[in-house]
Design an enzyme around this catalytic site. Structure first.
Site, mmCIF file in Angstrom:
data_model
loop_
_atom_site.group_PDB
_atom_site.id
_atom_site.type_symbol
_atom_site.label_atom_id
_atom_site.label_comp_id
_atom_site.label_asym_id
_atom_site.label_seq_id
_atom_site.Cartn_x
_atom_site.Cartn_y
_atom_site.Cartn_z
ATOM 1 N N GLY A 194 0.733 -1.330 0.232
ATOM 2 C CA GLY A 194 0.058 -0.067 0.118
ATOM 3 C C GLY A 194 0.907 1.353 0.032
ATOM 4 O O GLY A 194 0.283 2.408 -0.408
ATOM 5 N N VAL A 199 8.875 -2.900 -3.767
ATOM 6 C CA VAL A 199 10.168 -3.497 -3.358
ATOM 7 C C VAL A 199 10.767 -4.115 -4.732
ATOM 8 O O VAL A 199 9.994 -4.899 -5.550
ATOM 9 C CB VAL A 199 9.941 -4.812 -2.458
ATOM 10 C CG1 VAL A 199 11.151 -5.293 -2.130
ATOM 11 C CG2 VAL A 199 9.172 -4.042 -1.150
ATOM 12 N N LYS A 232 13.384 -1.247 -1.154
ATOM 13 C CA LYS A 232 11.995 -0.700 -0.929
ATOM 14 C C LYS A 232 11.769 0.824 -1.068
ATOM 15 O O LYS A 232 12.558 1.549 -0.326
ATOM 16 C CB LYS A 232 11.767 -1.218 0.374
ATOM 17 C CG LYS A 232 10.215 -0.812 0.847
ATOM 18 C CD LYS A 232 10.007 -1.142 2.226
ATOM 19 C CE LYS A 232 8.663 -0.817 2.770
ATOM 20 N NZ LYS A 232 8.496 -1.215 4.275
ATOM 21 N N ASP A 262 4.488 -6.449 13.508
ATOM 22 C CA ASP A 262 3.826 -7.140 12.475
ATOM 23 C C ASP A 262 4.688 -8.298 11.824
ATOM 24 O O ASP A 262 4.747 -8.508 10.792
ATOM 25 C CB ASP A 262 3.933 -6.248 11.085
ATOM 26 C CG ASP A 262 2.655 -6.505 10.449
ATOM 27 O OD1 ASP A 262 1.769 -7.136 10.719
ATOM 28 O OD2 ASP A 262 2.765 -5.868 9.066
#
Length: 271
Positions: free
Chosen positions: A20, A24, A38, A132
């Protein structure tokens, strides 16, 4: 002949991921080594908030040193195309591997759980919370885990909190305190580690699938599905999945317990 696309000193070869906020690329550095670049999406490249988040990611990941965590190599948030550069980890994510080949079990599962715990412990030792940790953010390299994507990580001492009603992270693997918008500590990563290992062992998210509301409800009620996880690993995961973050042992403790398991057969053979 098409022009070679570059970003800084890096020659971009192909896109290997799109999210979003970022894209990468597989790239090659000035020494011919493959790396992962990235880059913020074009529409976000000039946004101060997006650049601050990227700078925070660089600061957090750059503090961590572990063979089980992707290394930060470089980064630039001041140019027209802000980016980070990390170790390129060839292979598949845990999610992709389990989908293709089935769950882990036996000694490979115990080793994977221990090494992942060591990676999380190294993150915490550096004063960072990942926030995460999921099967999609753990790569498998030679049978071992490599934790990636520090996009929402932060320094633990910053004392950041989530906000009620706004979930940041992957819901199926979030600790209950994140669901409720409470203070985030290293214990949240321990919970997510256990949920990720449960997935590795069963091929199922431990709090089920379906609506976001339903998944979050099961997380808050502690309705975890560990059916098929052998003992004593199941009991160890239940410790890490406790509702109260203060009641969860540290990632280093879990790594130590799992290391003891791997020593026991050898001690029995030499005793």
């Amino acid at each position: 002949m098409a022009a070679v696309e570059r970003l800084g000193e890096y020659r971009l070869l192909e896109r290997i991921g799109v999210g979003g906020t970022a894209v990468v690329h597989l790239a090659v550095d000035s020494h011919g080594r493959e790396v992962a670049v990235k880059e913020l999406r074009e529409e976000l490249a000039g946004e101060p908030d997006a650049k601050r988040r990227l700078a925070r990611e660089i600061l957090a990941q750059g503090k961590v040193t572990s063979r089980y965590v992707a290394r930060l190599l470089d980064g630039d948030v001041e140019g027209d195309r802000p980016y980070t550069v990390t170790q390129y980890v060839p292979g598949t994510t845990l999610r992709e591997s389990v989908k293709a080949y089935g769950p882990l079990g036996g000694v490979p599962l115990t080793r994977f759980a221990r090494e992942a715990a060591e990676g999380v412990a190294a993150i915490h030792a550096a004063g960072v919370v990942h926030r995460d940790l999921t099967p999609g953010n753990v790569m498998i390299l030679g049978g071992s885990p490599v934790i990636i994507d520090f996009g929402i990580a932060y320094e633990a001492r910053a004392g950041q909190e989530t906000r009620p009603g706004i979930l940041i992270g992957t819901p199926a693997y979030l600790a209950p305190e994140l669901v409720e918008g409470e203070a985030v500590t290293a214990a949240a990563d321990v919970f997510s580690w256990a949920a990720t290992i449960a997935f590795a062992a069963t091929g199922r998210p431990p709090f089920g699938t379906g609506s976001l509301h339903g998944v979050c409800f099961r997380i808050l009620r502690g309705a975890v599905d560990l059916d098929g996880v052998a003992e004593p690993l199941a009991s160890l995961l239940r410790l890490a999945l406790r509702r109260d973050p203060d009641a969860r042992p540290s990632a280093a403790w879990f790594a130590g317990e799992l290391a003891q398991w791997s020593l026991e057969p050898m001690l029995a053979r030499t005793g």
